[in-house]
Structures are given as C-alpha cells and as structure tokens.
Write an enzyme that holds these catalytic residues in place. Structure first.
Site, mmCIF file in Angstrom:
data_model
loop_
_atom_site.group_PDB
_atom_site.id
_atom_site.type_symbol
_atom_site.label_atom_id
_atom_site.label_comp_id
_atom_site.label_asym_id
_atom_site.label_seq_id
_atom_site.Cartn_x
_atom_site.Cartn_y
_atom_site.Cartn_z
ATOM 1 C CE LYS A 192 -0.252 5.949 2.922
ATOM 2 N NZ LYS A 192 -1.074 5.307 2.318
HETATM 3 C C1 PLP Z 1 -1.984 4.326 1.943
HETATM 4 C C2 PLP Z 1 -2.003 2.291 1.906
HETATM 5 C C3 PLP Z 1 -2.532 1.957 1.069
HETATM 6 C C4 PLP Z 1 -3.000 2.399 -0.420
HETATM 7 O O1 PLP Z 1 -2.344 3.084 -1.357
HETATM 8 P P1 PLP Z 1 -2.832 4.001 -2.135
HETATM 9 O O2 PLP Z 1 -1.514 4.522 -2.940
HETATM 10 O O3 PLP Z 1 -3.809 4.853 -1.554
HETATM 11 O O4 PLP Z 1 -3.279 2.698 -2.689
HETATM 12 C C5 PLP Z 1 -2.518 0.736 1.403
HETATM 13 N N1 PLP Z 1 -1.438 0.242 3.285
HETATM 14 C C6 PLP Z 1 -1.334 0.651 3.455
HETATM 15 C C7 PLP Z 1 -0.668 0.683 5.095
HETATM 16 C C8 PLP Z 1 -1.697 2.159 3.208
HETATM 17 O O5 PLP Z 1 -0.739 3.565 4.194
#
Ligand code: PLP
Length: 391
Positions: free
Chosen positions: A195
C-alpha cells in the site's frame, strides 16, 4: 531458454519487477532504531503521535491505529454494532477481507455490482440490495480512485445506513475537496507493504465520531476501558469482548517516518501513471481504467482492461509478461465466487454481471514510487510484445 526468458531487471534492484514494493530508506531505519532504543516498544507515545499525524493528513478528527487493514474493517463493524441478522452491502471486486470483516461479526455480506466505467460500487445496484436488515454499505476505492461519496452519503442518509470506506487503496485520494478518510462515517486503511505507506503490517481507522473512536480504541485492546499508560493502579475493567489488534510503537515510528514522505510518493505514482497513459495510448485492444471527474486518484494500482470478455487473452498476456519477469497481477478474483462464499452463502456467477465481465478483462501493471521511467517503458514493451504474440 534461460537467456530467452531472462527478465527485464527492475532498475532499482536488478531483480524482476514486482507489481508493488515498499520504499524504505535511512529515515525509516533511524526512526525504527530510535523506537527500539526508547522506553516503549508498544502502547507508548509513538502510537498517539502516528494517529494524530494520520488524522491530520486525511482531514479526520480521530484516527485509531490497529494491527492490519483487516483488523480496521473488523473493528469498524464491531464499533458500529453490526452483528448476527444484519446485512452489509459490499462490492465483489475487492480483496476478500472487505467481506470477511462482515462475516467475522456474524452478519451477512450482500454483493452490489460495480459500474462498468471505473469498476466502483454502483449506487443503483446498492438500492436493489437494500433490505430491512441492511445496516451499512462498504465502499471500496478500487485502485485508488475514490467512489462518488456525495452520492453514497446521500443514499445512506436517505436509507438510514452507515457508510464505511474500505480506503485501503486510497491514502491521499479525494472526492471533490474531501480527502478520503473524511468522506464516510468510518474509513479503514491498510499499512501493508503493497500500500501507499507501510508499518510492515498495520491499519488505521478514521472517523469524525469521538464516541465511536473511543469504542474502537477499546475494541483493539481486549475491550478494556482504559489503556495501560492511563492507569494509576492495578485496576482495569473489561467491559466488552475485544481483541489484541494493537499496533506497536516500533511500527508507529515507521509509520510516522513513512507518512512524512506520502505526498512525494503520491506525486511519483501520479507521474508514473501519466507515463503509462501516454505509452499505452497507441496500443490496440487495451485501455487503462478512466480517471473520473472531481476526484484525486491515489494510484495504488495501475489497472488496464483488454477487449476480450472471455478472459483468454488476458490470461495469455499475463503468462507472457510474467515469463518476461514483469510482475503483472489481477486485482481481484471476485469475492462472491470464492469457494468459501459459494459454499456458505450460495453465491454464484450471474449475481454481479458487470463485475464478472470486467474481472475477465483486467490486468494490473507494476506501480510503486521507486520504479524508474525506464521500468515503465520496459513494462509497456513487454505488454506490446505479449499482445502481438497472443493476438
Ligand atoms: C489490503 C487490503 C485490505 C486488507 O488490508 P491488510 O492490511 O492486508 O489486512 C482490505 N481491503 C482492501 C481493498 C485491501 O486492498
């Protein structure tokens, strides 16, 4: 064979190019080392500092740090009091965690279709999904493009529903002049390395509701009514069933260091996306997802769409590009078609026809701030060759 297939090296590392990668430099390392040498490894001052800086960055009054984006979504559902017998409307084109969080609290995810242009949840489809049991809508800012929050807020206000943003793709995005994080009743962010900024694993929840923020802070810490640092003696009370979803000071120190570069990295993502746009303009049969008006895109993913609705061409291009060392990906396998969802909710193809058609056509190209301009050119050259090969 090895020579023929040798991947175009990623300029930064000499390895094949991933679809996403974190940026870690001396600033981050110094911040983590300082946290390790400080009094608190967890539940210390870095947590509140990171929360305040994050809240300010997204223009939200309150931010609650948690251990992942998934925990953020789970705590959001718990904080809203969603539970057994309730329904929550979600899009199918997302990571499974969006809908899993609804299942964690014993509620039922109901899948609304997406709109064909930018693959964001379709307000008209939401209307069809609303029942007397519906409590909330979760909007996903797919690829980093914010949903139409003005429309979603109006719809939710009219129907008495809570609006949750799964903003895991959208740190730095905005709808009109409202930053994502301040567009919905609750917004959930992920701090996973793929991210915009990372704490290794981590998440953040933002809200304007002070009571809700307090409740969510309690839920991330076993449901205890006070935090360790706020206690004057040994007494504490567990007032509801919570979790250990805390984010450590080590992670928050890293998050603070990362957040200080977020704007710069977002600008680089934007420049790389513009370069892709320009280079892809003369490729036949592929088009990037359009950027909608009135929105600041956070460019988490660079998603393009092929013409062939069967998916065969996309799969062949995917394989050819992977073979050339380009880390293309597909975001996402649709949630309602996962075996678990089919088995437990009885969902099947035909439920979300727009998502189902476009899920066969999409392809994610590598995009992260440390990519060189030359990497973009190499990816597009590999795409061009793959398209010619599998025509
Ligand atoms: C990455 C992501 C998540 C989950 O995040 P984590 O930190 O990996 O638990 C949930 N929703 C979306 C759309 C994501 O891209």
């Amino acid at each position: 064979m090895a020579v023929l297939n040798s991947p175009p090296p990623d300029t930064a590392t000499g390895r094949s190019l991933p679809y996403a990668r974190q940026h870690i430099d001396a600033v981050d390392i110094a911040a983590v080392v300082a946290a390790l040498q400080s009094e608190y490894l967890t539940t210390g001052p870095a947590v509140a500092r990171f929360e305040q800086a994050f809240a300010a960055y997204v223009g939200a009054p309150h931010a609650v740090a948690v251990s992942s984006g998934t925990a953020a979504l789970h705590v959001a559902m718990l904080g809203l009091g969603v539970g057994a017998g309730d329904e929550v409307i979600v899009p199918p084109l997302t990571f499974a965690a969006t809908a899993n969080a609804v299942l964690y609290v014993g509620a039922t995810p109901v899948f609304a279709d997406v709109s064909p242009e930018a693959l964001l949840i379709d307000p008209a489809s939401i209307e069809h999904c609303i029942s007397p049991r519906t409590r909330a809508v979760v909007a996903v800012d797919y690829a980093g493009q914010p949903c139409d929050y003005a429309a979603l807020r109006a719809l939710c206000a009219l129907r008495g529903l809570t609006l949750v943003a799964d903003a895991c793709h959208a740190l730095g995005a905005a709808h009109q002049d409202n930053p994502v994080g301040a567009c919905a009743d609750i917004s959930a962010f992920s701090l996973h390395p793929a991210k915009h900024i990372t704490t290794g694993e981590g998440g953040m929840i933002t809200t304007a509701d002070a009571r809700l923020a307090r409740r969510m802070r309690q839920l991330r810490n076993h449901g205890l009514s006070s935090e360790h640092s706020a206690r004057t003696d040994w007494r504490y009370e567990m007032v509801e069933l919570g979790f250990n979803y805390r984010l450590s000071d080590i992670q928050c120190a890293l998050g603070l260091a990362q957040l200080s570069r977020a704007d710069q990295w977002l600008a680089r993502r934007r420049a790389l996306a513009r370069r892709y746009d320009a280079l892809l303009a003369d490729l036949p049969d592929v088009a990037p997802l359009p950027q909608l008006e009135d929105r600041t895109h956070a460019h988490h993913l660079y998603v393009l769409r092929l013409d062939d609705p069967s998916g065969a061409r996309r799969d062949a291009v995917f394989a050819a590009m992977r073979q050339q060392g380009v880390g293309v990906n597909v975001h996402y396998p649709l949630v309602h078609l996962h075996p678990y969802y089919r088995r437990t909710l009885g969902t099947d193809s035909g439920l979300c026809p727009v998502a189902e058609e476009h899920a066969q056509r999409i392809l994610t190209l590598p995009l992260f701030p440390d990519m060189a301009d030359a990497d973009v050119e190499r990816v597009v050259a590999a795409l061009r060759a793959a398209l010619e090969r599998v025509a």
